[in-house]
Scaffold this motif. Structure first.
Motif, PDB file in Angstrom:
ATOM      1  N   ALA A 140       0.984  -1.116   0.076  1.00 32.75           N
ATOM      2  CA  ALA A 140       0.031   0.136   0.161  1.00 32.75           C
ATOM      3  C   ALA A 140       0.875   1.264   0.059  1.00 32.75           C
ATOM      4  CB  ALA A 140      -0.898   0.043   1.209  1.00 32.75           C
ATOM      5  N   ASP A 141       0.453   2.238  -0.679  1.00 28.60           N
ATOM      6  CA  ASP A 141       1.280   3.586  -0.818  1.00 28.60           C
ATOM      7  C   ASP A 141       0.492   4.602  -0.832  1.00 28.60           C
ATOM      8  OD1 ASP A 141       1.358   4.407  -3.751  1.00 28.60           O
ATOM      9  OD2 ASP A 141       1.371   2.322  -3.979  1.00 28.60           O
ATOM     10  N   ALA A 142       0.804   5.559  -0.520  1.00 24.37           N
ATOM     11  CA  ALA A 142       0.384   7.087  -0.544  1.00 24.37           C
ATOM     12  C   ALA A 142       1.021   8.196  -1.096  1.00 24.37           C
ATOM     13  CB  ALA A 142      -0.223   7.707   0.808  1.00 24.37           C
ATOM     14  N   GLN A 143       0.603   8.806  -2.003  1.00 23.17           N
ATOM     15  CA  GLN A 143       1.517   9.686  -2.897  1.00 23.17           C
ATOM     16  C   GLN A 143       1.137  11.256  -2.896  1.00 23.17           C
ATOM     17  OE1 GLN A 143       3.645   6.682  -3.436  1.00 23.17           O
ATOM     18  NE2 GLN A 143       4.525   8.188  -4.626  1.00 23.17           N
ATOM     19  N   TYR A 144       1.762  12.166  -2.915  1.00 23.44           N
ATOM     20  CA  TYR A 144       1.474  13.442  -3.234  1.00 23.44           C
ATOM     21  C   TYR A 144       2.010  13.661  -4.702  1.00 23.44           C
ATOM     22  CZ  TYR A 144       2.658  18.507  -4.071  1.00 23.44           C
ATOM     23  OH  TYR A 144       2.626  19.751  -4.549  1.00 23.44           O
ATOM     24  N   ALA A 145       0.921  14.292  -5.436  1.00 29.01           N
ATOM     25  CA  ALA A 145       1.111  14.558  -6.995  1.00 29.01           C
ATOM     26  C   ALA A 145       1.066  15.982  -7.242  1.00 29.01           C
ATOM     27  CB  ALA A 145      -0.138  13.796  -7.683  1.00 29.01           C
ATOM     28  N   ASP A 146       2.177  16.566  -7.801  1.00 32.50           N
ATOM     29  CA  ASP A 146       2.096  18.102  -8.042  1.00 32.50           C
ATOM     30  C   ASP A 146       1.798  18.232  -9.692  1.00 32.50           C
ATOM     31  OD1 ASP A 146       2.869  20.664  -8.136  1.00 32.50           O
ATOM     32  OD2 ASP A 146       4.770  20.433  -8.526  1.00 32.50           O
ATOM     33  N   PHE A 147       0.525  17.690  -9.793  1.00 33.31           N
ATOM     34  CA  PHE A 147       0.002  18.036 -11.084  1.00 33.31           C
ATOM     35  C   PHE A 147      -1.007  19.058 -11.220  1.00 33.31           C
ATOM     36  CE2 PHE A 147      -0.285  13.196 -11.630  1.00 33.31           C
ATOM     37  CZ  PHE A 147       1.075  12.912 -11.929  1.00 33.31           C
ATOM     38  N   GLY A 148      -1.010  19.804 -12.197  1.00 34.30           N
ATOM     39  CA  GLY A 148      -2.132  20.711 -12.377  1.00 34.30           C
ATOM     40  C   GLY A 148      -2.021  22.020 -11.715  1.00 34.30           C
ATOM     41  N   ARG A 149      -0.599  22.620 -12.058  1.00 31.18           N
ATOM     42  CA  ARG A 149      -0.548  23.752 -11.593  1.00 31.18           C
ATOM     43  C   ARG A 149      -1.101  25.154 -12.396  1.00 31.18           C
ATOM     44  NH1 ARG A 149       4.130  21.025 -11.703  1.00 31.18           N
ATOM     45  NH2 ARG A 149       4.574  21.523 -13.833  1.00 31.18           N
ATOM     46  N   GLY A 150      -1.721  24.540 -13.487  1.00 32.26           N
ATOM     47  CA  GLY A 150      -2.692  25.505 -14.228  1.00 32.26           C
ATOM     48  C   GLY A 150      -4.014  24.972 -14.334  1.00 32.26           C
ATOM     49  N   ARG A 151      -4.544  24.287 -13.385  1.00 40.11           N
ATOM     50  CA  ARG A 151      -5.699  23.398 -13.370  1.00 40.11           C
ATOM     51  C   ARG A 151      -6.950  24.424 -13.737  1.00 40.11           C
ATOM     52  NH1 ARG A 151      -6.168  21.177  -7.388  1.00 40.11           N
ATOM     53  NH2 ARG A 151      -4.015  20.590  -8.161  1.00 40.11           N
ATOM     54  N   ASN A 152      -6.772  25.639 -13.149  1.00 37.46           N
ATOM     55  CA  ASN A 152      -7.864  26.457 -13.368  1.00 37.46           C
ATOM     56  C   ASN A 152      -7.798  27.604 -14.360  1.00 37.46           C
ATOM     57  OD1 ASN A 152      -9.474  25.204 -11.414  1.00 37.46           O
ATOM     58  ND2 ASN A 152      -8.586  26.243  -9.850  1.00 37.46           N
ATOM     59  N   ASN A 153      -6.784  27.403 -15.346  1.00 34.01           N
ATOM     60  CA  ASN A 153      -6.498  28.527 -16.142  1.00 34.01           C
ATOM     61  C   ASN A 153      -7.547  28.477 -17.408  1.00 34.01           C
ATOM     62  OD1 ASN A 153      -4.184  29.231 -14.893  1.00 34.01           O
ATOM     63  ND2 ASN A 153      -2.726  28.015 -16.494  1.00 34.01           N
ATOM     64  N   PHE A 154      -8.261  29.530 -17.633  1.00 31.10           N
ATOM     65  CA  PHE A 154      -9.159  29.493 -18.791  1.00 31.10           C
ATOM     66  C   PHE A 154      -9.213  30.753 -19.630  1.00 31.10           C
ATOM     67  CE2 PHE A 154     -10.946  31.427 -14.923  1.00 31.10           C
ATOM     68  CZ  PHE A 154     -11.318  32.414 -15.405  1.00 31.10           C
ATOM     69  N   ALA A 155      -9.761  30.848 -20.641  1.00 25.43           N
ATOM     70  CA  ALA A 155      -9.958  32.055 -21.698  1.00 25.43           C
ATOM     71  C   ALA A 155     -11.338  32.572 -21.603  1.00 25.43           C
ATOM     72  CB  ALA A 155      -9.205  31.837 -22.984  1.00 25.43           C
ATOM     73  N   VAL A 156     -11.553  33.719 -21.642  1.00 21.52           N
ATOM     74  CA  VAL A 156     -12.983  34.119 -21.918  1.00 21.52           C
ATOM     75  C   VAL A 156     -13.204  34.899 -23.296  1.00 21.52           C
ATOM     76  CG1 VAL A 156     -14.863  35.530 -20.723  1.00 21.52           C
ATOM     77  CG2 VAL A 156     -13.208  34.214 -19.488  1.00 21.52           C
ATOM     78  N   ALA A 157     -14.256  34.435 -23.977  1.00 24.18           N
ATOM     79  CA  ALA A 157     -14.384  35.224 -25.220  1.00 24.18           C
ATOM     80  C   ALA A 157     -15.923  35.958 -25.021  1.00 24.18           C
ATOM     81  CB  ALA A 157     -14.688  34.340 -26.313  1.00 24.18           C
ATOM     82  N   GLY A 158     -16.075  37.099 -25.461  1.00 21.59           N
ATOM     83  CA  GLY A 158     -17.356  37.826 -25.556  1.00 21.59           C
ATOM     84  C   GLY A 158     -17.485  38.912 -24.250  1.00 21.59           C
ATOM     85  N   GLY A 159     -16.187  38.972 -23.464  1.00 27.40           N
ATOM     86  CA  GLY A 159     -16.187  39.804 -22.298  1.00 27.40           C
ATOM     87  C   GLY A 159     -15.337  39.281 -21.288  1.00 27.40           C
ATOM     88  N   VAL A 160     -15.353  39.904 -20.167  1.00 33.10           N
ATOM     89  CA  VAL A 160     -14.607  39.466 -18.957  1.00 33.10           C
ATOM     90  C   VAL A 160     -15.031  38.661 -17.830  1.00 33.10           C
ATOM     91  CG1 VAL A 160     -12.833  41.630 -19.372  1.00 33.10           C
ATOM     92  CG2 VAL A 160     -14.820  41.782 -17.846  1.00 33.10           C
ATOM     93  N   ALA A 161     -14.283  37.777 -17.180  1.00 29.24           N
ATOM     94  CA  ALA A 161     -14.916  36.995 -16.179  1.00 29.24           C
ATOM     95  C   ALA A 161     -15.165  38.072 -15.009  1.00 29.24           C
ATOM     96  CB  ALA A 161     -13.841  36.046 -15.648  1.00 29.24           C
ATOM     97  N   ASN A 162     -16.476  37.790 -14.394  1.00 27.15           N
ATOM     98  CA  ASN A 162     -16.640  38.504 -13.106  1.00 27.15           C
ATOM     99  C   ASN A 162     -15.668  38.053 -12.070  1.00 27.15           C
ATOM    100  OD1 ASN A 162     -17.775  39.513 -10.597  1.00 27.15           O
ATOM    101  ND2 ASN A 162     -19.898  39.000 -11.454  1.00 27.15           N
ATOM    102  N   PRO A 163     -14.948  39.334 -11.492  1.00 29.04           N
ATOM    103  CA  PRO A 163     -13.880  38.992 -10.413  1.00 29.04           C
ATOM    104  C   PRO A 163     -14.437  38.428  -9.021  1.00 29.04           C
ATOM    105  CG  PRO A 163     -14.159  41.409 -10.869  1.00 29.04           C
ATOM    106  CD  PRO A 163     -14.742  40.616 -11.890  1.00 29.04           C
ATOM    107  N   GLY A 164     -15.789  38.557  -8.980  1.00 34.41           N
ATOM    108  CA  GLY A 164     -16.440  38.124  -7.792  1.00 34.41           C
ATOM    109  C   GLY A 164     -16.652  36.551  -7.836  1.00 34.41           C
TER     110      GLY A 164
END
Length: 292
Positions: free
Chosen positions: A118-142
């Motif tokens: 049995a093992d347990a591992q830390y994974a440094d995946f997804g440093r940019g997991r929430n990166n996105f682009a928006v077309a048609g306007g800007v994302a609401n900062p709230g």
């Protein structure tokens, strides 16, 4: 005459004693000490580190939204727009953790070895997991945005596996497989600004090679035959569960937004939740309790 015979007898006795003293002494037979035969049988524990990378098809997630406050015009008014999550950013990185297990070898020296680990591992995946682009306007900062798909939502994983191999004395070749689990990047939607892991389960298969150091090796810092090094590779598949599937945003009031739910969003492209598939190549060190 009697004195002559007595003198001759005494001389003979002395000569015999002197000759006996000059004879080599009979040494005790040497004690045979058998050399212990190494066996993989026993409990062990250790650490590992390596590299993980995605192997699944992580297509971009494209989500079209109506004028519901997620996208704003330059003047701050709600407007329609499109979010695009790449799903391909930083789907690889460092993995590391620890393992415990038990092996049983049927015949000491060379032979079949079975075990469980049995093992347990830390994974440094997804440093940019929430990166996105928006077309048609800007994302609401709230508004908080979260990628509803992709390997990039993994923070840790673990496995419980069986092992089957064959040992050539101190070298063990083995195959392994069993249960896998992982989590990361999930949200407990409905509560403002709170989060929890999105737990996933699945399976893993792989194999490796392990070597037990000789007692006199300079790398054997325990000065025993119980230190082993291993290199192994694993394929891990974690099935995406259906909890909060497609949810990708929550506003300050706790309102959630999900793909195709209640008319809040309009799916404009692929947004299905794929299985999390990745491979791991790692090296490890174990201490086997008991010298032989």
């Amino acid at each position: 005459m009697k004195k002559l015979l007595a003198s001759f007898a005494a001389f003979t006795a002395l000569t015999a004693a002197a000759s006996a003293a000059d004879l080599p002494r009979r040494a005790a037979p040497p004690v045979f000490t058998p050399v212990p035969v190494f066996t993989w049988t026993g409990f062990y524990a250790g650490f590992n580190a390596g590299y993980g990378f995605g192997v699944g098809d992580q297509a971009p997630t494209i989500i079209g939204v109506p004028a519901n406050g997620l996208v704003l015009t330059a003047a701050g008014a709600p407007t329609t727009g499109v979010f695009a999550f790449g799903n391909g950013a930083s789907n690889d990185g460092f993995v590391g953790g620890g393992q415990i297990g038990y092996n049983y070898q049927f015949t000491p020296g060379s032979g079949v070895v079975v075990g469980v680990e049995a093992d347990a591992q830390y994974a440094d995946f997804g440093r940019g997991r929430n990166n996105f682009a928006v077309a048609g306007g800007v994302a609401n900062p709230g508004v908080l945005f979260f990628n509803p798909n992709g390997l990039s939502g993994l923070d840790y994983f673990g496995t419980v596996r069986g092992r089957l191999g064959y040992a050539f004395d101190r070298v063990l070749f083995y195959a392994t497989g069993g249960f896998a689990y992982g989590a990361g990047g999930g949200r407990q939607f409905g509560l403002p600004n709170s989060s929890t892991d999105d737990f996933k389960t699945g399976y893993t298969v792989g194999g490796g090679i392990e070597y037990a150091l000789p007692t006199d090796s300079f790398l054997n810092f325990f000065r025993s035959s119980a230190v082993t090094f291993k290199v192994e590779g694993l394929y891990v598949n974690l099935d995406q569960n259906g909890r909060n599937a497609g949810v990708f945003a929550v506003n300050g009031a706790g309102t959630t937004f999900a793909t195709g739910v209640g008319g809040n969003v309009l799916v404009a492209g692929p947004s299905g939740r794929n299985d999390t598939e990745f491979a791991v190549v790692r090296a490890g060190i174990n201490y086997k309790f008991g010298s032989y």
